[in-house]
Design a protein around this motif. Structure first.
Motif, mmCIF file in Angstrom:
data_model
loop_
_atom_site.group_PDB
_atom_site.id
_atom_site.type_symbol
_atom_site.label_atom_id
_atom_site.label_comp_id
_atom_site.label_asym_id
_atom_site.label_seq_id
_atom_site.Cartn_x
_atom_site.Cartn_y
_atom_site.Cartn_z
ATOM 1 N N ASN A 133 -45.225 41.351 60.478
ATOM 2 C CA ASN A 133 -45.792 41.155 59.145
ATOM 3 C C ASN A 133 -44.720 40.970 58.072
ATOM 4 O O ASN A 133 -44.953 41.230 56.893
ATOM 5 N N TYR A 134 -43.537 40.543 58.478
ATOM 6 C CA TYR A 134 -42.428 40.309 57.558
ATOM 7 C C TYR A 134 -41.754 38.991 57.938
ATOM 8 O O TYR A 134 -42.057 38.377 58.975
ATOM 9 N N TYR A 135 -40.818 38.552 57.116
ATOM 10 C CA TYR A 135 -40.027 37.355 57.416
ATOM 11 C C TYR A 135 -38.806 37.755 58.241
ATOM 12 O O TYR A 135 -38.149 38.760 57.952
ATOM 13 N N TRP B 243 -34.464 41.055 58.486
ATOM 14 C CA TRP B 243 -35.889 41.202 58.190
ATOM 15 C C TRP B 243 -36.091 41.432 56.700
ATOM 16 O O TRP B 243 -35.397 42.263 56.083
ATOM 17 N N ILE B 244 -37.067 40.726 56.140
ATOM 18 C CA ILE B 244 -37.384 40.880 54.711
ATOM 19 C C ILE B 244 -38.888 41.050 54.569
ATOM 20 O O ILE B 244 -39.668 40.228 55.065
ATOM 21 N N SER B 245 -39.306 42.081 53.892
ATOM 22 C CA SER B 245 -40.739 42.325 53.723
ATOM 23 C C SER B 245 -41.356 41.311 52.756
ATOM 24 O O SER B 245 -40.675 40.769 51.877
ATOM 25 N N THR B 246 -42.655 41.087 52.913
ATOM 26 C CA THR B 246 -43.351 40.184 51.995
ATOM 27 C C THR B 246 -43.359 40.752 50.584
ATOM 28 O O THR B 246 -43.325 40.010 49.598
ATOM 29 N N GLU B 247 -43.380 42.094 50.482
ATOM 30 C CA GLU B 247 -43.359 42.715 49.159
ATOM 31 C C GLU B 247 -42.049 42.429 48.440
ATOM 32 O O GLU B 247 -42.025 42.146 47.240
ATOM 33 N N TYR B 248 -40.946 42.481 49.195
ATOM 34 C CA TYR B 248 -39.655 42.196 48.572
ATOM 35 C C TYR B 248 -39.562 40.719 48.176
ATOM 36 O O TYR B 248 -39.026 40.391 47.111
ATOM 37 N N CYS B 249 -40.107 39.829 49.019
ATOM 38 C CA CYS B 249 -40.149 38.398 48.674
ATOM 39 C C CYS B 249 -40.946 38.173 47.392
ATOM 40 O O CYS B 249 -40.564 37.351 46.551
ATOM 41 N N ASN B 250 -42.041 38.890 47.256
ATOM 42 C CA ASN B 250 -42.850 38.754 46.041
ATOM 43 C C ASN B 250 -42.103 39.245 44.807
ATOM 44 O O ASN B 250 -42.237 38.684 43.716
ATOM 45 N N THR B 251 -41.292 40.297 44.990
ATOM 46 C CA THR B 251 -40.462 40.782 43.882
ATOM 47 C C THR B 251 -39.450 39.718 43.466
ATOM 48 O O THR B 251 -39.242 39.469 42.269
#
Length: 297
Positions: A39-41, A93-101
């Motif tokens: 569920n992450y990039y 790995w990068i979370s979708t939440e961090y990408c949204n930030t």
């Protein structure tokens, strides 16, 4: 890279951190990894090995310097072809939440992620020079994460954002540089073809067949480069060719027929709109000027 910076490979496919994680793996006899999603990039920087990656049932051979970007919920797994060379890679790995930030700061941070999701393009090739720059940024991040210097957390954030932005920048420049060259080549090809076939029936359909692209794409590229439509440009080229021919003492009828006007009435309307006078008036003015010039007045 120091050995203690390497991480023993684990089969875990979930993040422990809220924002990002990075690993440096080297396996001499890597175990098989089953098909999975997360569920992450996942950025995958390939360093060494005889490996391919299966992504959504399509096999991607990979070479040193290749970067893979696996978006969330995309099925994938590596295929090890031999153990003759170690299997080395960085995994980021990068979370979708961090990408949204990051997206809230600038869409430039997530260009590559959006491209992979929309275009379904997951592999990005790099030459050795470009990949060395990327490696240096990855090394700096890993070293910072394994250190305890003052300002560590702030520096890690800077390193992560710098790495992500750099990956987006080189991908964007490579993609749009290629598009620019392709568009320039098409535009120059159109100009040359028009120049050489001005006396023929020139249509968008004909150009589409000749250049193997859609007529809508041709219209778009030409208008962007010239500022006027393809039809307007061809008409202007024909009118000026007719004007020069008339100045060279060719008859009006011969001129408009030679340069692609099917009938006099359409030629007359276009000529008067462009030059403000009729073809006959222009011819008479030209003859008068020539006569006066020959008399020395």
């Amino acid at each position: 890279m120091k050995k203690n910076y390497k991480t023993k490979f684990h089969q875990r496919q979930y993040m422990l951190s809220k924002d990002f994680e990075i690993y440096y793996y080297e396996d001499n006899a890597p175990s098989a990894v089953k098909e999975h999603i997360h569920n992450y990039y996942e950025f995958y920087f390939f360093l060494e090995g005889d490996v391919s990656i299966m992504i959504e049932n399509k096999l991607y051979p990979i070479n040193v310097g290749d970067i893979l970007l696996i978006p969330p919920n995309v099925k994938h797994y590596p295929i090890i072809h031999s153990h003759k060379t170690p299997y080395r890679r960085f995994v980021f790995w990068i979370s979708t939440e961090y990408c949204n930030t990051l997206l809230s700061q600038s869409p430039d941070y997530v260009f590559l992620m959006q491209h992979a999701c929309v275009k379904k393009e997951y592999i990005f090739h790099n030459d050795i020079f470009a990949f060395n720059i990327i490696q240096s940024k990855v090394f700096r991040l890993i070293e910072e994460m394994n250190g305890d210097r003052f300002g560590r957390n702030a520096q890690i954030s800077i390193c992560v954002n710098d790495l992500i932005l750099h990956l987006n920048r080189i991908a964007h420049e490579k993609m749009y540089r290629k598009n620019y060259l392709e568009e320039t080549s098409l535009y120059q090809g159109l100009l040359s073809y028009i120049e050489e076939h001005l006396d023929e029936n020139l249509t968008l359909e004909q150009f589409a067949i000749k250049f193997y692209v859609s007529k809508y794409y041709i219209s778009h590229i030409f208008k962007n480069n010239m500022g006027i439509s393809l039809h307007q440009y061809i008409t202007k080229k024909r009118l000026y060719a007719c004007k020069n021919a008339i100045c060279a003492n060719m008859s009006i009828t011969q001129a408009y027929l030679m340069f692609g006007f099917g009938d006099y009435s359409s030629f007359y309307r276009a000529f008067k709109k462009e030059f403000g006078i009729s073809p006959k008036e222009f011819r008479e003015i030209h003859i008068t000027k020539e006569t006066l010039s020959s008399l020395g007045t």
